[in-house]
Write an enzyme that holds these catalytic residues in place. Structure first.
Site, mmCIF file in Angstrom:
data_model
loop_
_atom_site.group_PDB
_atom_site.id
_atom_site.type_symbol
_atom_site.label_atom_id
_atom_site.label_comp_id
_atom_site.label_asym_id
_atom_site.label_seq_id
_atom_site.Cartn_x
_atom_site.Cartn_y
_atom_site.Cartn_z
ATOM 1 N N SER A 183 -3.556 32.938 -14.496
ATOM 2 C CA SER A 183 -4.922 32.841 -15.014
ATOM 3 C C SER A 183 -5.149 34.004 -15.963
ATOM 4 O O SER A 183 -4.453 35.028 -15.876
ATOM 5 C CB SER A 183 -5.917 32.935 -13.851
ATOM 6 O OG SER A 183 -7.228 33.158 -14.319
ATOM 7 N N TYR A 225 -9.338 36.140 -5.603
ATOM 8 C CA TYR A 225 -8.687 35.290 -6.625
ATOM 9 C C TYR A 225 -7.957 36.152 -7.655
ATOM 10 O O TYR A 225 -6.787 35.906 -7.977
ATOM 11 C CB TYR A 225 -9.753 34.428 -7.303
ATOM 12 C CG TYR A 225 -9.229 33.439 -8.329
ATOM 13 C CD1 TYR A 225 -8.750 32.190 -7.938
ATOM 14 C CD2 TYR A 225 -9.235 33.742 -9.687
ATOM 15 C CE1 TYR A 225 -8.284 31.279 -8.868
ATOM 16 C CE2 TYR A 225 -8.773 32.834 -10.627
ATOM 17 C CZ TYR A 225 -8.307 31.601 -10.216
ATOM 18 O OH TYR A 225 -7.841 30.692 -11.154
HETATM 19 P P1 NAD Z 1 -8.375 21.942 -9.098
HETATM 20 O O1 NAD Z 1 -9.261 22.347 -7.989
HETATM 21 O O2 NAD Z 1 -8.650 20.673 -9.816
HETATM 22 O O3 NAD Z 1 -6.854 21.894 -8.642
HETATM 23 C C1 NAD Z 1 -6.311 22.682 -7.624
HETATM 24 C C2 NAD Z 1 -5.401 21.791 -6.824
HETATM 25 O O4 NAD Z 1 -4.725 22.556 -5.809
HETATM 26 C C3 NAD Z 1 -6.153 20.660 -6.109
HETATM 27 O O5 NAD Z 1 -5.557 19.432 -6.450
HETATM 28 C C4 NAD Z 1 -5.960 20.985 -4.641
HETATM 29 O O6 NAD Z 1 -5.873 19.816 -3.836
HETATM 30 C C5 NAD Z 1 -4.658 21.744 -4.662
HETATM 31 N N1 NAD Z 1 -4.453 22.572 -3.477
HETATM 32 C C6 NAD Z 1 -5.349 23.414 -2.888
HETATM 33 N N2 NAD Z 1 -4.792 23.946 -1.791
HETATM 34 C C7 NAD Z 1 -3.537 23.465 -1.700
HETATM 35 C C8 NAD Z 1 -2.485 23.654 -0.776
HETATM 36 N N3 NAD Z 1 -2.616 24.461 0.290
HETATM 37 N N4 NAD Z 1 -1.323 22.983 -0.987
HETATM 38 C C9 NAD Z 1 -1.178 22.151 -2.046
HETATM 39 N N5 NAD Z 1 -2.145 21.925 -2.930
HETATM 40 C C10 NAD Z 1 -3.313 22.583 -2.770
HETATM 41 O O7 NAD Z 1 -8.392 23.168 -10.128
HETATM 42 P P2 NAD Z 1 -7.486 23.462 -11.418
HETATM 43 O O8 NAD Z 1 -8.375 24.093 -12.386
HETATM 44 O O9 NAD Z 1 -6.717 22.267 -11.813
HETATM 45 O O10 NAD Z 1 -6.518 24.595 -10.849
HETATM 46 C C11 NAD Z 1 -5.093 24.507 -10.920
HETATM 47 C C12 NAD Z 1 -4.516 25.905 -11.058
HETATM 48 O O11 NAD Z 1 -4.925 26.451 -12.323
HETATM 49 C C13 NAD Z 1 -4.983 26.896 -9.997
HETATM 50 O O12 NAD Z 1 -3.890 27.733 -9.618
HETATM 51 C C14 NAD Z 1 -6.046 27.699 -10.722
HETATM 52 O O13 NAD Z 1 -6.189 28.993 -10.182
HETATM 53 C C15 NAD Z 1 -5.451 27.727 -12.113
HETATM 54 N N6 NAD Z 1 -6.419 28.044 -13.164
HETATM 55 C C16 NAD Z 1 -7.436 27.196 -13.489
HETATM 56 C C17 NAD Z 1 -8.309 27.530 -14.519
HETATM 57 C C18 NAD Z 1 -9.435 26.631 -14.960
HETATM 58 O O14 NAD Z 1 -10.218 27.058 -15.813
HETATM 59 N N7 NAD Z 1 -9.553 25.412 -14.461
HETATM 60 C C19 NAD Z 1 -8.164 28.740 -15.188
HETATM 61 C C20 NAD Z 1 -7.136 29.600 -14.830
HETATM 62 C C21 NAD Z 1 -6.268 29.237 -13.821
#
Ligand code: NAD
Length: 269
Positions: free
Chosen positions: A154, A167
């Site tokens: 991130s 986080y």
């Molecule tokens: P999201 O909530 O749509 O996706 C997260 C996914 O992780 C979900 O599908 C959830 O079911 C899964 N998950 C949670 N706990 C789990 C576990 N114990 N085992 C397996 N799967 C699990 O959110 P996202 O934005 O798609 O996030 C995906 C990644 O991207 C994360 O690591 C998040 O920190 C990172 N991220 C997102 C953003 C953003 O702006 N959306 C920015 C920076 C980083």
């Protein structure tokens, strides 16, 4: 479209929504066989829907339930994948969550849940993937590398985030875990990199974009003046997983519309 990842087996964790779903679609379109991981029975339908999109577009994959914070489940997911498809070529270490709280109110459970999924989960999956890459070695007709890992970090691996200390600590931890194992296994031709998304439109940050006021406030942090889409991350993941990036290892690739450019200084601070 050129199939840069033809026949390669890719495990994508947390693939039933958001960035994981988008990366799964992009990898499948590039020819990879995608293991669409999801954590619990309640996320099975969403994972099946992602798989249905992949197969409707001519791609291949399966769904796989596994909580990445649980060692026995991770070991099982990799064993099942190797049994069914022969090996694993690509790991997208994507699963992540937030449990936000002011620091003085943060419970140990909130701390442990975030570190357990975001950091320990990435450790467990990377360890199983590297064990498999070392067992198989390089197969030149598949890839120049013995294996590729992409850690979803991130912008908060470098931008401090009050109210989200668990986080930010997890993402900072990913940065040095990624660089340490990239250094450790480069000689074995295993490439390990991170993608650092900025604001991507997914369920995790819905409150930051689901009203015009929230979106306007968010855009003040993004010089490129649009919120990111899962496809933006998918495109970067395909490149990092392909031989086009064969000389790239141990980097954090920021895909953030300039969020890490200190936009507050654009008018002289
Ligand atoms: P999201 O909530 O749509 O996706 C997260 C996914 O992780 C979900 O599908 C959830 O079911 C899964 N998950 C949670 N706990 C789990 C576990 N114990 N085992 C397996 N799967 C699990 O959110 P996202 O934005 O798609 O996030 C995906 C990644 O991207 C994360 O690591 C998040 O920190 C990172 N991220 C997102 C953003 C953003 O702006 N959306 C920015 C920076 C980083």
């Amino acid at each position: 479209m050129e199939k840069k990842l033809q026949g390669q087996v890719a495990v994508v964790t947390g693939a039933s929504s958001g960035i994981g779903a988008g990366v799964s679609r992009s990898l499948a379109a590039a020819g990879a066989i995608v293991i669409v991981n999801h954590p619990v029975a309640a996320t099975r339908d969403a994972a099946e829907a992602v798989l249905a999109e992949i197969t409707a577009a001519g791609g291949q994959g399966i769904t796989c339930q596994c909580d990445v914070s649980k060692e026995n489940e991770v070991v099982q997911m990799f064993a099942d994948t190797v049994r069914q498809f022969g090996t694993v070529d690509i790991l997208i270490n994507n699963a992540g969550l937030q449990r936000d709280a002011p620091f003085t109110d943060m419970t140990l459970e909130q701390w442990n849940t975030v570190l357990g999924v975001n950091l320990t989960g990435q450790f467990l999956c990377a360890r199983e993937a590297i064990r498999e890459f070392l067992r198989r070695g390089i197969v030149p007709e598949r890839s120049k590398a013995a294996g590729k890992i992409i850690c979803m970090s991130s912008v908060h691996e470098v931008i401090p985030w009050g109210g989200h200390a668990n986080y930010a600590a997890s993402k900072g931890g990913i940065m040095l875990m990624m660089k340490s194992i990239a250094q450790e296994y480069a000689g074995k031709k295993i490439r390990i990199n991170s993608i650092c998304p900025g604001a991507i439109q997914t369920p995790i940050n819905k409150q930051a974009w689901d009203t015009p006021e929230a979106l306007e406030s968010l855009l003040t942090l993004i010089p490129y003046q649009r919120i990111g889409q899962p496809e933006d991350i998918g495109n970067a993941a395909v490149w990092l997983a392909s031989d086009e990036s064969d000389y790239v290892t141990g980097i954090s690739l920021f895909v953030d519309g300039g969020m890490t450019l200190y936009p507050g200084f654009s008018t002289n601070g």
